[in-house]
Design an enzyme around this catalytic site. Structure first.
Site, PDB file in Angstrom:
ATOM      1  N   LYS A   1       0.802  -1.234   0.000  1.00  0.00           N
ATOM      2  CA  LYS A   1       0.000   0.000   0.000  1.00  0.00           C
ATOM      3  C   LYS A   1       0.831   1.279   0.000  1.00  0.00           C
ATOM      4  O   LYS A   1       0.459   2.263   0.629  1.00  0.00           O
ATOM      5  CB  LYS A   1      -0.962  -0.012   1.211  1.00  0.00           C
ATOM      6  CG  LYS A   1      -1.990  -1.108   1.149  1.00  0.00           C
ATOM      7  CD  LYS A   1      -2.876  -1.166   2.365  1.00  0.00           C
ATOM      8  CE  LYS A   1      -2.201  -1.873   3.510  1.00  0.00           C
ATOM      9  NZ  LYS A   1      -3.135  -2.312   4.557  1.00  0.00           N
TER      10      LYS A   1
ATOM     11  N   ASP B   1      -5.584  -6.948  10.071  1.00  0.00           N
ATOM     12  CA  ASP B   1      -6.905  -6.292  10.184  1.00  0.00           C
ATOM     13  C   ASP B   1      -8.061  -7.233   9.823  1.00  0.00           C
ATOM     14  O   ASP B   1      -9.154  -7.129  10.383  1.00  0.00           O
ATOM     15  CB  ASP B   1      -6.987  -4.983   9.375  1.00  0.00           C
ATOM     16  CG  ASP B   1      -6.565  -5.125   7.922  1.00  0.00           C
ATOM     17  OD1 ASP B   1      -6.067  -6.203   7.542  1.00  0.00           O
ATOM     18  OD2 ASP B   1      -6.715  -4.147   7.166  1.00  0.00           O
TER      19      ASP B   1
HETATM   20  C1  BGC Z   1      -1.972  -6.160   3.293  1.00  0.00           C
HETATM   21  C2  BGC Z   1      -2.845  -7.007   4.186  1.00  0.00           C
HETATM   22  C3  BGC Z   1      -4.013  -6.192   4.707  1.00  0.00           C
HETATM   23  C4  BGC Z   1      -4.759  -5.539   3.550  1.00  0.00           C
HETATM   24  C5  BGC Z   1      -5.947  -4.697   3.990  1.00  0.00           C
HETATM   25  C6  BGC Z   1      -2.805  -5.475   2.215  1.00  0.00           C
HETATM   26  O1  BGC Z   1      -2.012  -4.606   1.474  1.00  0.00           O
HETATM   27  O2  BGC Z   1      -0.983  -6.956   2.671  1.00  0.00           O
HETATM   28  O3  BGC Z   1      -2.090  -7.526   5.261  1.00  0.00           O
HETATM   29  O4  BGC Z   1      -4.867  -7.031   5.433  1.00  0.00           O
HETATM   30  O5  BGC Z   1      -3.860  -4.729   2.816  1.00  0.00           O
HETATM   31  O6  BGC Z   1      -5.582  -3.679   4.856  1.00  0.00           O
END
Ligand code: BGC
Length: 500
Positions: free
Chosen positions: A200, A235
């Site tokens: 992200k 999460d």
């Molecule tokens: C992460 C996950 C997370 C998801 C939602 C992804 O980029 O790898 O661990 O649960 O985003 O937040």
């Protein structure tokens, strides 16, 4: 119940811009005259886009089957497939009997959230909650691990100092935290885990390969914050625990926000790679990390270019196709091509602002899709406000069509992913999933705020499962459940003696 702030921390719909990408507040008209879009130039690009993004039933079916297949391969052995199928070490689900004061820290997006909850057991349930949201300065997303964790530990300490009122910590106890960390982590116990990689858009140096709980504990020590992590959870896992507290039929949790992921309740005997760890419980929660899924996805030249230019090329392909961080960016890339070679905004004119990556955000394309006016006035103002673009009606219709194409693909693929998980669970325990009410707890701003996306997701689930079975599958929005969920898991794993 008292609440001190509102929106969720980690499932934010908003991707922040760096200051240099700020919107024009008083838009400057860049074009001297409004030129009509050259429909001959735009049409073939749009046709090809729609073809490449198409998700007819056979594509959905393939995605669902491949998801189920990859889940099994990832459960067999670490590295067995794109799906990491991470064991969460959460082997018991909340019962409702949990009691006491617990904290939660939720980190996973451009904001983080701190929360405290006073739990009162079966009768009183949640006596009080309070939370605060803190936005992470852009530069900390690219800083060192120490800098990021210092900032978080300090905010946590300040929040703890404000405790009072309905919140009560028994004398001599340390405050315990459920730490929701929404990035791929290889859990080594319920309270430790190694960061595999950032996702992200985070690029903090020195965290990958380290135990994130140790990073937080060390920062709390440096900041003089006297608290302790009792549970480290993704999460999705927090959301599942939080939703299960109220509803025993919750079996799966999905996040569709900036990023995306899913977890579910798995049978311990269906996890070959668990053998060595001798689980005492018949079930455990598995974090799929489905954002890394890539098998058979309908991708376009725009997806490939975006991926190649991203900070994690070749990774998180499902996430890059369906999640909030990327949908606006894919649309932007289509618009740039249409402007350049299709004459979308007249001639080969490409609005300057549109050239900046991530300038168009998913909330923008969502806002444009909500426009039901005949002249598409809202689309006109979004384009004008964002990039000073003057558009004619034909161009505006094309823009909405592109937004719809990208949202439709995302929503339908997300639906197919959910069916893949349910299908895998059903295959292992006939009738237990499809033969009764099964709840998928859903959180995330993309799902919450984008009605068309939500509709496409549900449509794909119904198409795949048929109208009868799909009645048993309830997708329930579980807003901000992961904070309470993490606190509940901190309670369940408290170092102090308890009988819940
Ligand atoms: C992460 C996950 C997370 C998801 C939602 C992804 O980029 O790898 O661990 O649960 O985003 O937040």
């Amino acid at each position: 119940m008292s609440v001190t702030a509102s929106s969720p921390a980690v499932r934010s719909f908003h991707v922040s811009r760096s200051p240099s990408h700020k919107r024009v507040s008083k838009p400057r008209v860049i074009m001297s005259a409004v030129r009509s879009s050259d429909s001959l130039g735009v049409a073939p690009i749009l046709t090809k886009l729609k073809k490449d993004c198409a998700t007819p039933l056979p594509v959905l079916r393939h995605v669902a089957d491949a998801m189920a297949f990859d889940m099994r391969a990832g459960l067999a052995v670490d590295g067995g497939s794109d799906l990491k199928m991470i064991l969460s070490y959460v082997d018991t689900l909340p019962t409702g009997n949990e009691k006491g004061l617990f904290y939660a820290l939720d980190l996973g997006g451009t904001n983080f959230r701190v929360l405290r909850v006073q739990l009162g057991g079966k009768e009183e349930r949640v006596i009080a909650t309070e939370f605060e949201q803190v936005s992470i300065p852009q530069e900390l997303m690219f800083a060192t691990s120490e800098e990021l964790f210092n900032f978080i530990a300090s905010a946590l300490g300040k929040f703890a100092q404000k405790e009072g009122g309905n919140f009560e910590l028994p004398q001599g106890r340390t405050r315990e935290i459920g730490f929701t960390f929404s990035f791929p982590v290889k859990q080594t116990s319920i309270k430790s885990g190694i960061l595999i990689k950032w996702t992200k858009g985070f690029a903090v140096s020195g965290t990958a390969g380290k135990d994130v709980v140790a990073c937080l504990n060390e920062a709390m020590e440096r900041q003089g914050t006297d608290m302790q992590v009792s549970a480290l959870v993704n999460d999705t896992v927090g959301t599942l625990a939080g939703a299960r507290y109220w509803d025993d039929d919750v079996m799966v949790a999905v996040i569709l926000g900036t990023g995306t992921n899913a977890c579910y309740v798995e049978r311990a005997d269906a996890i070959p790679k668990l053998a060595k760890r001798m689980s005492k419980s018949p079930i455990t929660i598995v974090n799929t990390e489905w954002g890394a899924f890539s098998n058979g996805l309908p991708l376009t030249e725009f997806d490939r270019e975006m991926d190649a230019e991203s900070i994690n090329p070749g990774e998180q392909i499902f996430e890059k196709t369906i999640s909030g961080m990327y949908l606006g960016e894919i649309v932007r890339r289509v618009l740039v091509k249409m402007a350049k070679v299709g004459g979308l905004f007249g001639g080969s004119y490409v609005p300057e602002k549109l050239i900046t990556p991530f300038f168009l955000r998913t909330p923008d394309i969502c806002a444009m899709q909500q426009d039901t006016s005949r002249d598409l006035e809202a689309v006109e103002s979004v384009l004008y406000d964002i990039a000073g673009i003057k558009s004619d009606l034909s161009a505006r219709k094309t823009v909405v069509d592109i937004c719809d194409t990208i949202a439709k693909r995302g929503g339908r693929l997300a639906g197919a992913g959910i069916v893949g998980i349910l299908q895998k669970m059903e295959e292992d325990s006939k009738g237990v999933i499809f033969g009764k009410r099964t709840v998928v707890a859903m959180d995330g701003g993309l799902y919450e705020h984008y009605p068309q996306y939500r509709g496409y997701l549900q449509e794909a689930v119904t198409e795949l499962l048929g109208s009868e079975i799909s009645k048993n599958v309830v997708i329930e929005h579980s807003k901000d459940g992961s904070g309470i969920g993490a606190a509940l898991l901190a309670a369940a794993n408290s170092k102090y003696e308890h009988d819940f």
